[in-house]
Design a protein around this motif. Sequence first.
Motif, PDB file in Angstrom:
ATOM      1  N   GLU A  48       0.552   9.795  -4.587  1.00  0.00           N
ATOM      2  CA  GLU A  48       0.990  11.049  -3.955  1.00  0.00           C
ATOM      3  C   GLU A  48       1.808  11.906  -4.914  1.00  0.00           C
ATOM      4  O   GLU A  48       1.815  13.137  -4.820  1.00  0.00           O
ATOM      5  CB  GLU A  48       1.848  10.738  -2.725  1.00  0.00           C
ATOM      6  CG  GLU A  48       1.051  10.591  -1.440  1.00  0.00           C
ATOM      7  CD  GLU A  48       1.957  10.213  -0.279  1.00  0.00           C
ATOM      8  OE1 GLU A  48       1.761   9.109   0.261  1.00  0.00           O
ATOM      9  OE2 GLU A  48       2.884  10.989   0.033  1.00  0.00           O
TER      10      GLU A  48
ATOM     11  N   TYR B 253      -8.389   7.771  -3.738  1.00  0.00           N
ATOM     12  CA  TYR B 253      -7.680   6.498  -3.815  1.00  0.00           C
ATOM     13  C   TYR B 253      -7.827   5.720  -2.493  1.00  0.00           C
ATOM     14  O   TYR B 253      -8.140   4.535  -2.492  1.00  0.00           O
ATOM     15  CB  TYR B 253      -6.200   6.771  -4.115  1.00  0.00           C
ATOM     16  CG  TYR B 253      -5.354   5.534  -4.125  1.00  0.00           C
ATOM     17  CD1 TYR B 253      -5.310   4.700  -5.231  1.00  0.00           C
ATOM     18  CD2 TYR B 253      -4.608   5.172  -3.003  1.00  0.00           C
ATOM     19  CE1 TYR B 253      -4.550   3.548  -5.227  1.00  0.00           C
ATOM     20  CE2 TYR B 253      -3.841   4.027  -2.988  1.00  0.00           C
ATOM     21  CZ  TYR B 253      -3.814   3.217  -4.102  1.00  0.00           C
ATOM     22  OH  TYR B 253      -3.073   2.080  -4.088  1.00  0.00           O
ATOM     23  N   ARG B 254      -7.654   6.445  -1.377  1.00  0.00           N
ATOM     24  CA  ARG B 254      -7.748   5.773  -0.064  1.00  0.00           C
ATOM     25  C   ARG B 254      -9.144   5.230   0.181  1.00  0.00           C
ATOM     26  O   ARG B 254      -9.326   4.209   0.827  1.00  0.00           O
ATOM     27  CB  ARG B 254      -7.371   6.763   1.040  1.00  0.00           C
ATOM     28  CG  ARG B 254      -5.865   6.994   1.092  1.00  0.00           C
ATOM     29  CD  ARG B 254      -5.487   7.878   2.248  1.00  0.00           C
ATOM     30  NE  ARG B 254      -4.037   8.037   2.317  1.00  0.00           N
ATOM     31  CZ  ARG B 254      -3.431   9.128   2.741  1.00  0.00           C
ATOM     32  NH1 ARG B 254      -4.123  10.157   3.166  1.00  0.00           N
ATOM     33  NH2 ARG B 254      -2.117   9.184   2.778  1.00  0.00           N
TER      34      ARG B 254
ATOM     35  N   GLU C 145       0.488   3.880  -2.859  1.00  0.00           N
ATOM     36  CA  GLU C 145      -0.021   5.175  -2.419  1.00  0.00           C
ATOM     37  C   GLU C 145       0.983   6.281  -2.750  1.00  0.00           C
ATOM     38  O   GLU C 145       0.596   7.393  -3.131  1.00  0.00           O
ATOM     39  CB  GLU C 145      -0.289   5.118  -0.918  1.00  0.00           C
ATOM     40  CG  GLU C 145      -1.289   6.140  -0.474  1.00  0.00           C
ATOM     41  CD  GLU C 145      -1.623   6.001   0.992  1.00  0.00           C
ATOM     42  OE1 GLU C 145      -2.415   5.100   1.337  1.00  0.00           O
ATOM     43  OE2 GLU C 145      -1.074   6.774   1.800  1.00  0.00           O
TER      44      GLU C 145
ATOM     45  N   GLU D  64       0.829  -1.204   0.000  1.00  0.00           N
ATOM     46  CA  GLU D  64       0.000   0.000   0.000  1.00  0.00           C
ATOM     47  C   GLU D  64       0.869   1.261   0.000  1.00  0.00           C
ATOM     48  O   GLU D  64       0.581   2.225  -0.694  1.00  0.00           O
ATOM     49  CB  GLU D  64      -0.915  -0.023   1.238  1.00  0.00           C
ATOM     50  CG  GLU D  64      -1.934   1.076   1.275  1.00  0.00           C
ATOM     51  CD  GLU D  64      -2.860   1.091   0.058  1.00  0.00           C
ATOM     52  OE1 GLU D  64      -2.910   0.089  -0.680  1.00  0.00           O
ATOM     53  OE2 GLU D  64      -3.493   2.135  -0.158  1.00  0.00           O
TER      54      GLU D  64
ATOM     55  N   LEU E  98      -5.680  11.675  -3.727  1.00  0.00           N
ATOM     56  CA  LEU E  98      -5.177  10.717  -2.739  1.00  0.00           C
ATOM     57  C   LEU E  98      -6.312  10.212  -1.854  1.00  0.00           C
ATOM     58  O   LEU E  98      -6.418   9.012  -1.573  1.00  0.00           O
ATOM     59  CB  LEU E  98      -4.071  11.395  -1.902  1.00  0.00           C
ATOM     60  CG  LEU E  98      -3.315  10.485  -0.940  1.00  0.00           C
ATOM     61  CD1 LEU E  98      -2.609   9.351  -1.679  1.00  0.00           C
ATOM     62  CD2 LEU E  98      -2.291  11.294  -0.134  1.00  0.00           C
TER      63      LEU E  98
END
Length: 383
Positions: free
Chosen positions: A305, A316-317, A301, A297, A313
Amino acid sequence: MTTTSGNTNPASVQLSAQAFRDVIGRFASGVTVITTCSGGRNFGTTASAVTSLTDDPPMLLICLNKSSTSAHAIRESGTFAVNVLAEDHVQLAGRFASKLPDKFEGMAFEKDGNGSPLLVGAIAHLVCSVSEQVEAGTHYVFLARVEDAVAYPGHPLAYFRGAFGRMQMAPDASVLREVRERIITTVNEVDQAIDLDRWAAELAVGVDLVHRALIALVSEGLVRREAGQFVIAPVPESIIFESYTAKLAIELGVAESTVGRVSQGQLTQLRQYMEATFEFIKDDRFTDPEAWIQANERFHEYMVELAGSKILLDTYRRLGLPGLNARTINRSTYATAELLNDHRKLVEAYENKDLGAVVEVLREHADRPRQLRARERELFGRA
Ligand SMILES: Cc1cc2nc3c(=O)[nH]c(=O)nc-3n(C[C@H](O)[C@H](O)[C@H](O)COP(=O)(O)O)c2cc1C
């Protein structure tokens, strides 16, 4: 204009009664029983053609077929009551849609000031007096003043395309998102019943909102109903694969805007995060699933970023990929070095400023879970 005929000249279109019924049946309505008392006799008919007209003065209208005995009774009495049926009144609706000689036999009802029966259990009563009657083809339209109106708790019976149903309240969007996220990321409580009160308290929202969100999630397959309770279901594969497709869409956008534009420092960081994923797959298995999920992750991630957008972001999370992974992988899950190779190739393509290669690896990598599942089934016959 109609879409039911091939003829595009509106003047010559002949819409059949059946086609009209079929289309207008898409207009969902509630269901009522219109009652009246005439000559000392009670009358009642099921009706969905009930519309509010004005609120000052309060008025509504009903449309009744000229063949309806209730319609004739209303023409005589000049008054009627609207009984709004509750969701468990399907039989009652059937009874008042019949031609039974005494539809009120065995029924609990009271009388309004005009003598119209008010059915006990209805979720609303409206007491009406006719102010105007209009003849419209096969029907009478009664425009009426509403003299009194009372509402009771309960949910309405619905009528849609010739069938009865329930009305489902739309879930609150933010509560739905939070409950969904919670279910997706819940690892230890799969197959357990959800404690609605606890969840409502923890999310600081009403129990009814959590309840509505859970009903919506039943249709997604994330929750199932069992003996009146909501139980967290294992995440369906379709949701996992769909989440990877959404992840890919974000990553492709990120690649488009970042490849060739990131600093040397960012590339070094990306490489470090990539290398950190390496130690968690050995002999076609995850050595430490939890640590893998975290390292993987962190790497993915970080790529997002790189685009420098907090909104992106956050989006996406919200996919909740670590939670989904935690729900679906363990030490015996089939996982090959292909996953790690993808990571390596991705970083190399970034270092070479080769957008085409980044896109190709991202696509391949997003499809990897599906490929691995399929191969796992083939090799070990696992579900
Ligand atoms: C869901 C539903 C909605 C109905 N809506 C109406 C309506 O709005 N107007 C009408 O005249 N008949 C409507 N009907 C049909 C009447 O209920 C039916 O013709 C009934 O037998 C009339 O009874 P009566 O002759 O005793 O008045 C509806 C029937 C059902 C099942």
